[in-house]
Design an enzyme around this catalytic site. Structure first.
Site, PDB file in Angstrom:
ATOM      1  N   ARG A   1       0.832  -1.124  -0.149  1.00 50.02           N
ATOM      2  CA  ARG A   1       0.064  -0.007   0.111  1.00 50.02           C
ATOM      3  C   ARG A   1       0.767   1.349   0.174  1.00 50.02           C
ATOM      4  NH1 ARG A   1      -2.011  -3.558   4.062  1.00 50.02           N
ATOM      5  NH2 ARG A   1      -3.935  -4.341   3.629  1.00 50.02           N
TER       6      ARG A   1
ATOM      7  N   LYS B   1      -2.309  -2.391   7.910  1.00 47.39           N
ATOM      8  CA  LYS B   1      -3.502  -2.071   8.622  1.00 47.39           C
ATOM      9  C   LYS B   1      -3.659  -2.891   9.916  1.00 47.39           C
ATOM     10  CE  LYS B   1      -6.429  -0.947   4.486  1.00 47.39           C
ATOM     11  NZ  LYS B   1      -7.886  -1.247   4.001  1.00 47.39           N
TER      12      LYS B   1
ATOM     13  N   HIS C   1      -2.329   2.364  -5.878  1.00 48.81           N
ATOM     14  CA  HIS C   1      -2.935   1.504  -5.466  1.00 48.81           C
ATOM     15  C   HIS C   1      -3.183   0.537  -6.737  1.00 48.81           C
ATOM     16  CE1 HIS C   1      -4.530  -0.380  -1.911  1.00 48.81           C
ATOM     17  NE2 HIS C   1      -5.314  -0.793  -2.671  1.00 48.81           N
TER      18      HIS C   1
ATOM     19  N   TYR D   1      -8.923 -10.750  -7.083  1.00 49.10           N
ATOM     20  CA  TYR D   1      -8.047 -10.732  -8.134  1.00 49.10           C
ATOM     21  C   TYR D   1      -8.056 -11.970  -8.844  1.00 49.10           C
ATOM     22  CZ  TYR D   1      -6.046  -6.998  -5.489  1.00 49.10           C
ATOM     23  OH  TYR D   1      -5.829  -5.905  -4.947  1.00 49.10           O
TER      24      TYR D   1
ATOM     25  N   HIS E   1      -3.574  -9.196   3.549  1.00 48.42           N
ATOM     26  CA  HIS E   1      -5.044  -9.185   3.759  1.00 48.42           C
ATOM     27  C   HIS E   1      -5.171 -10.134   4.926  1.00 48.42           C
ATOM     28  CE1 HIS E   1      -5.966  -8.392  -0.817  1.00 48.42           C
ATOM     29  NE2 HIS E   1      -5.673  -7.230  -0.151  1.00 48.42           N
TER      30      HIS E   1
ATOM     31  N   ARG F   1      -0.301  -1.924  -6.862  1.00 46.44           N
ATOM     32  CA  ARG F   1      -0.591  -3.073  -5.901  1.00 46.44           C
ATOM     33  C   ARG F   1      -1.456  -4.008  -6.519  1.00 46.44           C
ATOM     34  NH1 ARG F   1      -0.941  -4.641  -0.388  1.00 46.44           N
ATOM     35  NH2 ARG F   1      -3.081  -4.893   0.452  1.00 46.44           N
TER      36      ARG F   1
END
Length: 301
Positions: free
Chosen positions: A150, A174, A244, A279, A270, A247
């Protein structure tokens, strides 16, 4: 507790106890401001916190919609409001949670934008790696694409956090979760070159940020976004032109080349495998498109 005090307590909780990002805090702050404005506009007053009912909150969604917000923005606003009232209930500011039965719009299922491999090469070729800014821009883009970072993760990196010899980097994602991510030879080469130029940007030797702006300070999110957006113009027809996208391209290209989805999920940081599965839909859509173009009697929906 009165309404305004509860909002302040909630935002403080998000910032200190939950350690949300500055972006998330600002998003929650704006959502609370919207709720505040909604009550004044619709009811000409700010109600007592414990008197608010589900029926008082339900029109809020329509109020936001009338102001032109898209579905995903509506979802974020409603989610913030639901979190606020859940917080208030847990803290015993209110006797029951009126937001429990408030409907949240379904998320739009849009496929992420990405660059094809040739577009990535073309984009990176335009950076002048022989000057400090160009070398920095190439290193940043190569690292995001090579490691699937990110932009916030890339910009948080300090010069001492990267190991060129082992080609791995420790990043904080995150929820303050740390992960070790490998990067490839192209990113290694670009980073090695940038580090030779970094001293030209450095003004204060106490500054430990890896990616510096022309003033010798940590490169900002807005500056990085503008740089990538400009670099992608003329390269891709994709509407989205942002860090992004690099990414997204990282994940798409890995899966296209047979990478295990669980490994890709771990590399992306994730929390759930379901987040990464978007994806696989990109890859399937590309296969369908190729089939339609190549097969004279293709009738796949």
């Amino acid at each position: 507790m009165d309404f305004s005090s509860a909002i302040r307590a909630f935002l403080e909780y998000c910032e200190i106890e939950k350690d949300f990002s500055k972006h998330s805090i600002e998003s929650y702050r704006l959502s609370m401001s919207n709720l505040y404005d909604y009550f004044y506009e619709e009811y000409d007053t700010l109600p007592e916190l414990d008197t608010i009912t589900t029926n008082d909150l339900r029109p809020f969604l329509g109020w936001l919609h009338d102001r032109g917000l898209k579905k995903n923005s509506l979802r974020m606003k409603i989610s913030a409001v639901k979190s606020f009232f859940k917080f208030c209930h847990k803290r015993d500011y209110i006797s029951s949670n009126p937001a429990t039965m408030v409907h949240t719009p379904k998320k739009n299922k849009t496929l992420p934008s990405f660059l094809v491999e040739k577009e990535v090469e073309t984009m990176f070729d335009q950076f002048d790696k022989d000057n400090p800014i160009g070398a920095r821009n190439l290193a940043l883009c190569e690292l995001i694409y090579s490691a699937g970072l990110r932009i916030s993760e890339a910009l948080q990196i300090n010069a001492g956090s990267i190991s060129l010899s082992s080609k791995v980097i420790k990043v904080t994602g995150k929820g303050s979760k740390e992960r070790i991510v490998p990067f490839g030879s192209k990113a290694h080469e670009a980073l090695e070159n940038y580090l030779l130029h970094r001293h030209s940007l450095l003004k204060d030797f106490s500054e430990n940020a890896l990616f510096l702006n022309k003033y010798g300070k940590r490169l900002s999110h807005s500056s990085a976004y503008k740089m990538v957006n400009t670099a992608m113009k003329g390269i891709t027809e994709s509407k989205q032109k942002s860090p992004h996208v690099l990414r997204h391209s990282f994940a798409t290209h890995l899966l296209d080349n047979g990478a295990d989805i669980k490994a890709v999920s771990d590399l992306l940081g994730h929390a759930s495998l379901s987040t990464t599965q978007i994806y696989t839909h990109v890859s399937i859509e590309r296969l369908k498109e190729a089939y339609h173009k190549a097969h004279p009697k293709a009738e796949i929906e």
